[in-house]
Design an enzyme around this catalytic site. Structure first.
Site, PDB file in Angstrom:
ATOM      1  CG  ASP A  75      -0.228  -0.127   2.489  1.00 14.14           C
ATOM      2  OD1 ASP A  75       1.056   0.019   2.536  1.00 14.14           O
ATOM      3  OD2 ASP A  75      -0.629  -0.739   3.358  1.00 14.14           O
ATOM      4  NE  ARG A  92       4.232  10.152   4.338  1.00 14.64           N
ATOM      5  CZ  ARG A  92       5.042  10.851   3.676  1.00 14.64           C
ATOM      6  NH1 ARG A  92       4.346  12.031   3.526  1.00 14.64           N
ATOM      7  NH2 ARG A  92       6.094  10.628   3.079  1.00 14.64           N
TER       8      ARG A  92
HETATM    9  C1  UD1 Z   1       6.679   4.905   3.791  1.00 15.71           C
HETATM   10  C2  UD1 Z   1       5.476   4.471   3.034  1.00 15.71           C
HETATM   11  C3  UD1 Z   1       4.693   3.664   4.225  1.00 15.71           C
HETATM   12  C4  UD1 Z   1       5.549   2.501   5.107  1.00 15.71           C
HETATM   13  C5  UD1 Z   1       6.778   3.096   5.348  1.00 15.71           C
HETATM   14  C6  UD1 Z   1       7.529   1.772   5.786  1.00 15.71           C
HETATM   15  C7  UD1 Z   1       4.170   5.830   1.730  1.00 15.71           C
HETATM   16  C8  UD1 Z   1       3.522   7.382   1.165  1.00 15.71           C
HETATM   17  N1  UD1 Z   1       4.295   5.712   2.607  1.00 15.71           N
HETATM   18  O1  UD1 Z   1       6.508   5.768   4.815  1.00 15.71           O
HETATM   19  O2  UD1 Z   1       3.365   3.312   3.688  1.00 15.71           O
HETATM   20  O3  UD1 Z   1       4.584   2.108   6.032  1.00 15.71           O
HETATM   21  O4  UD1 Z   1       7.318   3.416   4.382  1.00 15.71           O
HETATM   22  O5  UD1 Z   1       8.681   2.350   6.365  1.00 15.71           O
HETATM   23  O6  UD1 Z   1       4.581   5.285   0.666  1.00 15.71           O
HETATM   24  N2  UD1 Z   1      14.108   8.634   4.630  1.00 15.71           N
HETATM   25  C9  UD1 Z   1      15.544   8.379   4.615  1.00 15.71           C
HETATM   26  N3  UD1 Z   1      16.142   7.096   4.580  1.00 15.71           N
HETATM   27  C10 UD1 Z   1      15.555   6.001   4.239  1.00 15.71           C
HETATM   28  C11 UD1 Z   1      14.370   5.865   4.189  1.00 15.71           C
HETATM   29  C12 UD1 Z   1      13.511   7.039   4.633  1.00 15.71           C
HETATM   30  O7  UD1 Z   1      16.465   9.441   5.009  1.00 15.71           O
HETATM   31  O8  UD1 Z   1      16.344   5.051   3.946  1.00 15.71           O
HETATM   32  C13 UD1 Z   1      13.684   9.631   5.013  1.00 15.71           C
HETATM   33  C14 UD1 Z   1      13.520  10.668   4.025  1.00 15.71           C
HETATM   34  O9  UD1 Z   1      13.781  11.880   4.492  1.00 15.71           O
HETATM   35  C15 UD1 Z   1      12.141  10.562   3.379  1.00 15.71           C
HETATM   36  C16 UD1 Z   1      11.247  10.140   4.569  1.00 15.71           C
HETATM   37  O10 UD1 Z   1      12.277   9.479   5.446  1.00 15.71           O
HETATM   38  O11 UD1 Z   1      11.891  11.688   2.751  1.00 15.71           O
HETATM   39  C17 UD1 Z   1       9.952   9.444   4.596  1.00 15.71           C
HETATM   40  O12 UD1 Z   1       9.882   8.429   3.654  1.00 15.71           O
HETATM   41  P1  UD1 Z   1       8.712   8.072   2.831  1.00 15.71           P
HETATM   42  O13 UD1 Z   1       8.707   6.777   2.092  1.00 15.71           O
HETATM   43  O14 UD1 Z   1       8.297   9.253   2.206  1.00 15.71           O
HETATM   44  O15 UD1 Z   1       7.550   7.811   4.040  1.00 15.71           O
HETATM   45  P2  UD1 Z   1       7.700   6.744   5.252  1.00 15.71           P
HETATM   46  O16 UD1 Z   1       7.041   7.572   6.262  1.00 15.71           O
HETATM   47  O17 UD1 Z   1       8.959   5.962   5.314  1.00 15.71           O
END
Ligand code: UD1
Ligand code: UDP
Length: 382
Positions: free
Chosen positions: A98, A212
Site C-alpha cells: 500500500d 504519517r
Molecule cells: C513509507 C510508506 C509507508 C510505509 C513506510 C515503511 C508511503 C506514502 N509511505 O512511509 O506506507 O509504512 O514507508 O517504513 O509510501 N528516509 C531516509 N532514508 C531512508 C528512508 C527514509 O532518509 O532509507 C527519510 C527521507 O527523508 C524520506 C522520509 O524518510 O523523505 C519519509 O520516507 P517516505 O517513504 O516518504 O515515507 P515513510 O514515512 O517512510
C-alpha cells in the site's frame, strides 16, 4: 517453453522484506524469470534489506528525497517505471501492499497494458485518511490488479465486498516466509547497543513508530507514554530503532533522548530486528509488518494506532489496539508488566497471517494465469 517474465516493483523497507522471499522463489522456479525494479523510495533502509537477502536489482530508480511529498514520490516513480517497462517488457508486474511505490507501479503497468499481481491484497480499515495514504493506495491498486494475493480469508472477503472476485487467491503473507529465513536460536547481534542488553536480567520492550497519520500529537503522546513507563519500571529497557524520517527522528530525540534505559538506535537490519523481536518481552508499535511478525514469535503487541487493517491477531488474542492516548497506552503496558496471567494470555505463538509457504502459492497462481498448470494453489487456512 519461454519463461514467464515476472517483474517485482518495490521501494520501501517493508515491501523489500516481504518481496524478498518471493524474489528468491521466482529466481529458483523453472517457469519464471525474475526481474527486480526498485524505486528506492527508501534508500538506506531499502539497501539494508537488499544486502541481507542478497538481492541485486536489475533497475534502480533512486528517487528518494529528504522530506519527500507524496506527489513527488508518485511522479518520480511513474516517470522512471514508464521507461523501465518499455525496456524490460515483463509479462506481469508484481507490486506489494500500500505504499506510493505500490500505486505508481500498478498504474504504470496498467498504462502499458501489463497485468498486475497485488501481493498483500485486500487489507482495509474503510477510513480513507487512516492509514494515510495507504488505505487509498491499496484500494486503487486493487482496482487495477488482475491477480490478488490476499493473505487471509478476511482479506479475500474485503475484496469480494468491492466486487473483486476473479483472480483472488488466499496465500498467507510472505512476511512469515521471511521470518522463517532470519530467526536463529544462536543469532549473535552485531549492533553495539543490542550487545549491551541483558535479556535475562531486564525486560526489553521494542518500540517503533513512523506512520504519517501519527505525526504531531499522537507521536508525542506515544513518547510521553514511554517516558512515563520508563520512570515507573526501573528494570525495563526500551529499544527504539528510529525510522530515518526526519520528523520521526526529531520527535523521538526531543521527547526520549538522553535516557539511559531508552535506547534510540539506528534502524536495524532485518535479521537483527527479527531476532530482537524473538528475545524481547513486549512490542509497542504502529508498524503493519511487526503486527504480522510478532505472532510467529509468541510476543504480545500493543498497537499504537486508532485502528488496524490486521484484526486477525487481535481475534487470536496476541495483539491489542492501544490507541494513541498516553493514559491508554500506559494502562495496557502496565497490565502486561504487572500481571503474569494477562501477559501469558497474550504470549502464545499462533500466526493467522501465514505458514511460510506464501511465495510458492503465489507462483502457482501466476503459472495458472499463464496457462502453465491446470490448478491454482491450495488456499492458506488461517
Ligand atoms: C513509507 C510508506 C509507508 C510505509 C513506510 C515503511 C508511503 C506514502 N509511505 O512511509 O506506507 O509504512 O514507508 O517504513 O509510501 N528516509 C531516509 N532514508 C531512508 C528512508 C527514509 O532518509 O532509507 C527519510 C527521507 O527523508 C524520506 C522520509 O524518510 O523523505 C519519509 O520516507 P517516505 O517513504 O516518504 O515515507 P515513510 O514515512 O517512510
Ligand atoms: N524493521 C527492520 N528494522 C527496523 C525496524 C523495522 O528491519 O529497525 C522491519 C520489521 O521487522 C518489519 C518491517 O521492517 O519487517 C516493518 O517496516 P515498517 O514498520 O517501516 O513499515 P510498515 O510495516 O508499517 O509498513
Amino acid at each position: 517453453m519461454n519463461k514467464i517474465k515476472v517483474m517485482t516493483v518495490f521501494g520501501t523497507r517493508p515491501e523489500a522484506i516481504k518481496m524478498a522471499p518471493l524474489v528468491h522463489a521466482l529466481e529458483q522456479s523453472e517457469s519464471t524469470e525474475s526481474i527486480v525494479c526498485v524505486t528506492a523510495q527508501h534508500r538506506e533502509m531499502l539497501d539494508q534489506v537488499l544486502e541481507i537477502f542478497n538481492i541485486k536489482p536489475d533497475y534502480d530508480l533512486n528517487i528518494m528525497q529528504p522530506r519527500q511529498t507524496l506527489a513527488l514520490i508518485t511522479e518520480k516513480s511513474l516517470h522512471g517505471l514508464d521507461e523501465v517497462l518499455e525496456h524490460a517488457q515483463p509479462d506481469i508486474v508484481l507490486v506489494h501492499g500500500d505504499t506510493s511505490t505500490t500505486f505508481a507501479g500498478a498504474l504504470t503497468a496498467f498504462y502499458h497494458k501489463i497485468p498486475v499481481g497485488h501481493v498483500e491484497a485486500g487489507l482495509r480499515t474503510y477510513d480513507k485518511y487512516s492509514p494515510f495514504p495507504e488505505e487509498m493506495n491499496r484500494k486503487l491498486t486493487g482496482q487495477i490488479a488482475s491477480l490478488h494475493f490476499a493473505p487471509t480469508p478476511r482479506n479475500r472477503d474485503n475484496l469480494a465486498r468491492e466486487d473483486i472476485k476473479d483472480g483472488v487467491f488466499v496465500c498467507g503473507n510472505t512476511v512469515v516466509d521471511a521470518i522463517h529465513m532470519t530467526v536463529k536460536d544462536d543469532f549473535a547481534f552485531r549492533d553495539e547497543q543490542l550487545k549491551t542488553l541483558d535479556f535475562e536480567k531486564n525486560r526489553v520492550v521494542l518500540v517503533t513508530a513512523h506512520r504519517r497519520e501519527n505525526y504531531g500529537e499522537p507521536m508525542e503522546n506515544i513518547c510521553h507514554a514511554i517516558a512515563e513507563l520508563s520512570a515507573a519500571y526501573p528494570d525495563v529497557h526500551f529499544v527504539y530503532p528510529v525510522h530515518l524520517s526526519p520528523y520521526v527522528r526529531e520527535t523521538a530525540e526531543k521527547f526520549l533522548g538522553g535516557n539511559e534505559r531508552i535506547h534510540l538506535i539506528h534502524p536495524l537490519t532485518v535479521d537483527e530486528m527479527h531476532n530482537l523481536m524473538a528475545r524481547c518481552y513486549l512490542i509497542m508499535t504502529d508498524s503493519g509488518g511487526l503486527q504480522e511478525e510478532a505472532p510467529s514469535l509468541g510476543k504480545p503487541v500493543l498497537v499504537l494506532r486508532k485502528e488496524t487493517e490486521r484484526p486477525e491477531a487481535i481475534e487470536a488474542g496476541t495483539v491489542k489496539l492501544a490507541g494513541v492516548e498516553q493514559k491508554d497506552i500506559v494502562r495496557l503496558a502496565r497490565e502486561l508488566f504487572d500481571d503474569a496471567d494477562a501477559y501469558a494470555a497474550m504470549a502464545h505463538a499462533v500466526n493467522p497471517y501465514g505458514d511460510g509457504n506464501t511465495s510458492a502459492r503465489i507462483i502457482q497462481a501466476i503459472e495458472q494465469y499463464f496457462g502453465r498448470r491446470e490448478d491454482g494453489p491450495e488456499p492458506f487456512m488461517s
